[in-house]
Design an enzyme around this catalytic site. Structure first.
Site, PDB file in Angstrom:
ATOM      1  N   ALA A   1       3.953   1.792  -1.326  1.00 54.81           N
ATOM      2  CA  ALA A   1       4.508   2.057  -2.658  1.00 54.81           C
ATOM      3  C   ALA A   1       3.397   2.425  -3.635  1.00 54.81           C
ATOM      4  O   ALA A   1       3.569   3.313  -4.479  1.00 54.81           O
ATOM      5  CB  ALA A   1       5.285   0.839  -3.138  1.00 54.81           C
ATOM      6  N   ASN A   2       2.253   1.762  -3.530  1.00 52.50           N
ATOM      7  CA  ASN A   2       1.142   2.091  -4.441  1.00 52.50           C
ATOM      8  C   ASN A   2       0.711   3.553  -4.262  1.00 52.50           C
ATOM      9  O   ASN A   2       0.462   4.272  -5.237  1.00 52.50           O
ATOM     10  CB  ASN A   2      -0.079   1.207  -4.152  1.00 52.50           C
ATOM     11  CG  ASN A   2       0.132  -0.236  -4.571  1.00 52.50           C
ATOM     12  OD1 ASN A   2       1.088  -0.556  -5.267  1.00 52.50           O
ATOM     13  ND2 ASN A   2      -0.761  -1.109  -4.132  1.00 52.50           N
TER      14      ASN A   2
ATOM     15  N   THR B   1      -8.626   4.047 -11.825  1.00 51.52           N
ATOM     16  CA  THR B   1      -7.884   2.842 -11.428  1.00 51.52           C
ATOM     17  C   THR B   1      -8.732   1.588 -11.605  1.00 51.52           C
ATOM     18  O   THR B   1      -8.234   0.536 -12.017  1.00 51.52           O
ATOM     19  CB  THR B   1      -7.439   2.992  -9.955  1.00 51.52           C
ATOM     20  OG1 THR B   1      -6.576   4.129  -9.853  1.00 51.52           O
ATOM     21  CG2 THR B   1      -6.702   1.770  -9.453  1.00 51.52           C
TER      22      THR B   1
ATOM     23  N   LYS C   1       0.827  -1.221   0.000  1.00 52.55           N
ATOM     24  CA  LYS C   1       0.000   0.000   0.000  1.00 52.55           C
ATOM     25  C   LYS C   1       0.854   1.260   0.000  1.00 52.55           C
ATOM     26  O   LYS C   1       0.499   2.263  -0.624  1.00 52.55           O
ATOM     27  CB  LYS C   1      -0.934  -0.009   1.212  1.00 52.55           C
ATOM     28  CG  LYS C   1      -2.082  -0.974   1.045  1.00 52.55           C
ATOM     29  CD  LYS C   1      -3.010  -0.967   2.238  1.00 52.55           C
ATOM     30  CE  LYS C   1      -4.149  -1.929   2.002  1.00 52.55           C
ATOM     31  NZ  LYS C   1      -4.979  -1.543   0.840  1.00 52.55           N
TER      32      LYS C   1
ATOM     33  N   ASP D   1      -5.935   2.872  -2.716  1.00 53.46           N
ATOM     34  CA  ASP D   1      -4.618   3.531  -2.701  1.00 53.46           C
ATOM     35  C   ASP D   1      -4.648   4.802  -3.550  1.00 53.46           C
ATOM     36  O   ASP D   1      -4.144   5.843  -3.133  1.00 53.46           O
ATOM     37  CB  ASP D   1      -3.544   2.558  -3.210  1.00 53.46           C
ATOM     38  CG  ASP D   1      -3.335   1.403  -2.240  1.00 53.46           C
ATOM     39  OD1 ASP D   1      -3.562   1.591  -1.035  1.00 53.46           O
ATOM     40  OD2 ASP D   1      -2.961   0.311  -2.702  1.00 53.46           O
TER      41      ASP D   1
HETATM   42  P1  ATP Z   1      -8.233  -1.502  -1.833  1.00 49.44           P
HETATM   43  O1  ATP Z   1      -7.705  -2.009  -0.524  1.00 49.44           O
HETATM   44  O2  ATP Z   1      -8.432  -2.589  -2.864  1.00 49.44           O
HETATM   45  O3  ATP Z   1      -7.390  -0.413  -2.411  1.00 49.44           O
HETATM   46  P2  ATP Z   1     -10.382  -0.164  -0.344  1.00 49.44           P
HETATM   47  O4  ATP Z   1     -11.295  -1.063   0.387  1.00 49.44           O
HETATM   48  O5  ATP Z   1      -9.347   0.583   0.437  1.00 49.44           O
HETATM   49  O6  ATP Z   1      -9.702  -0.948  -1.561  1.00 49.44           O
HETATM   50  P3  ATP Z   1     -12.626   0.864  -1.807  1.00 49.44           P
HETATM   51  O7  ATP Z   1     -13.607   1.372  -0.816  1.00 49.44           O
HETATM   52  O8  ATP Z   1     -12.880  -0.460  -2.429  1.00 49.44           O
HETATM   53  O9  ATP Z   1     -11.177   0.941  -1.161  1.00 49.44           O
HETATM   54  O10 ATP Z   1     -12.494   1.916  -2.999  1.00 49.44           O
HETATM   55  C1  ATP Z   1     -11.967   3.215  -2.814  1.00 49.44           C
HETATM   56  C2  ATP Z   1     -12.712   4.184  -3.684  1.00 49.44           C
HETATM   57  O11 ATP Z   1     -12.567   3.794  -5.055  1.00 49.44           O
HETATM   58  C3  ATP Z   1     -14.215   4.237  -3.442  1.00 49.44           C
HETATM   59  O12 ATP Z   1     -14.520   5.119  -2.374  1.00 49.44           O
HETATM   60  C4  ATP Z   1     -14.714   4.746  -4.792  1.00 49.44           C
HETATM   61  O13 ATP Z   1     -14.564   6.150  -4.868  1.00 49.44           O
HETATM   62  C5  ATP Z   1     -13.751   4.097  -5.779  1.00 49.44           C
HETATM   63  N1  ATP Z   1     -14.305   2.840  -6.297  1.00 49.44           N
HETATM   64  C6  ATP Z   1     -14.142   1.592  -5.800  1.00 49.44           C
HETATM   65  N2  ATP Z   1     -14.839   0.681  -6.525  1.00 49.44           N
HETATM   66  C7  ATP Z   1     -15.451   1.375  -7.521  1.00 49.44           C
HETATM   67  C8  ATP Z   1     -16.299   1.028  -8.618  1.00 49.44           C
HETATM   68  N3  ATP Z   1     -16.683  -0.243  -8.838  1.00 49.44           N
HETATM   69  N4  ATP Z   1     -16.712   2.017  -9.434  1.00 49.44           N
HETATM   70  C9  ATP Z   1     -16.329   3.295  -9.253  1.00 49.44           C
HETATM   71  N5  ATP Z   1     -15.536   3.688  -8.236  1.00 49.44           N
HETATM   72  C10 ATP Z   1     -15.094   2.763  -7.375  1.00 49.44           C
END
Ligand code: ATP
Length: 299
Positions: free
Chosen positions: A43-44, A279, A41, A249
């Site tokens: 580096a990303n 992304t 996370k 990230d």
């Molecule tokens: P990861 O650990 O995989 O990086 P996370 O659980 O920290 O994920 P998420 O809540 O899945 O983060 O996603 C972060 C943000 O990305 C969301 O708040 C949203 O803005 C965007 N996002 C995620 N999935 C989608 C989707 N299917 N379509 C559009 N935007 C999305």
């Protein structure tokens, strides 16, 4: 001057495509060639911030091995300053990512050098941490490293508390913006995993005692911005989702980026949401982060 110092993990991701995930004790032959990618996370988020045009320095650790050389070369080529990435007498962190064509995955992480990094390593980096306009952290390194980095930071402190783990109250109280997903928020609030609605999530977020806003990411449901007296539900952008890995990230990096430009927290979350949506339209995590010109300027 450095805009953003990222304190966190650096991993080599080994991605193995499979037709089905193995059950315990089972061996499954790969469906195609595996590939190596930069990950972790920390580096990303560093690469995502650099692609948005920020001057970024990474604080972390990799091994004295070929993986460490490769990873440092990779993020340096993205414009991330790597002088404060230490070389550890432990192997570079590895994530073995088993994925199916349906998007199911199982991930095993060997933290290696990431967990070797200790709070006392940050002393010599005091000037870097103190002078950065923002310090961006996650929880794939030791809790004492996070606490010490937050203590030394003098700019904006953004904490993405992933993976879920308790955060000491002194650290939470110094965090300017906390960016958990739903599960991480529940864990921090001492609540069971929840599919609660916006009001219940907002109450949970307010119970944490951070001094600034909490931005809860909700995957395809968007993001919830919570301040002491207001909340905004920011809908996710409508995109053809290919691979949501790394969305969080990119979101964190873009949020910090917008806050450094002076954006209000809800505006910053809208920008982060547009960046994260890009992304989601591409495979991979680090390599899927958008450059600034690829992020739509308005919804
Ligand atoms: P990861 O650990 O995989 O990086 P996370 O659980 O920290 O994920 P998420 O809540 O899945 O983060 O996603 C972060 C943000 O990305 C969301 O708040 C949203 O803005 C965007 N996002 C995620 N999935 C989608 C989707 N299917 N379509 C559009 N935007 C999305």
């Amino acid at each position: 001057m450095t805009d953003i110092v990222v304190v966190g993990s650096l991993n080599v991701d080994v991605v193995v495509p499979l037709h089905e995930l193995p059950a315990p004790g089972q061996t499954v032959l790969g469906a195609a060639d595996h590939r190596r990618a930069g990950g972790g996370k920390g580096a990303n988020q560093a690469v995502a911030a650099a692609r948005l045009g920020r001057r970024v320095a990474m604080v972390g650790a990799v091994g004295i091995d070929a993986d460490g050389d490769w990873l440092l070369g990779l993020i340096a080529a993205e414009g991330v300053a790597t002088e404060a990435v230490l070389r550890a007498p432990r192997p570079t962190g590895q994530a073995i990512v088993l994925v199916t064509a349906d998007g199911d995955s199982t991930i095993a992480v060997s933290s290696g050098a990431n967990m070797w990094l200790a709070a006392e390593h940050l002393g010599p980096l005091r000037d870097l941490l103190g002078s950065a306009r923002a310090v961006l952290l996650q929880q794939e390194v030791d809790a004492a490293v996070v606490a010490e980095a937050v203590r030394l930071a003098e700019g904006l402190v953004v904490l993405n508390p992933a993976p879920a783990r308790p955060v000491d109250p002194a650290t939470l109280a110094r965090v300017d913006v906390l960016v958990p997903n739903r599960g991480e928020l529940a864990a921090l609030a001492g609540a069971p995993p929840t599919d609660a609605g916006a009001d219940a999530l907002a109450a949970m977020a307010r119970s944490l005692g951070t001094r600034g806003p909490v931005v809860v990411t909700l995957g395809g449901d968007g993001a919830l911005v919570v301040t002491t007296d207001r909340q905004w539900l920011i809908p996710a952008e409508r995109v053809d989702a290919v691979d949501a890995t790394g969305a969080g990230d990119t979101f964190c990096a873009a949020l910090a980026d917008a806050l450094l430009d002076g954006a209000a927290i809800d505006e910053a979350a809208r920008w982060a949401s547009r960046a994260a949506a890009v992304t989601v339209t591409r495979p991979g995590a680090m390599e899927a982060a958008p450059r600034r010109v690829e992020v739509p300027t308005s919804a």
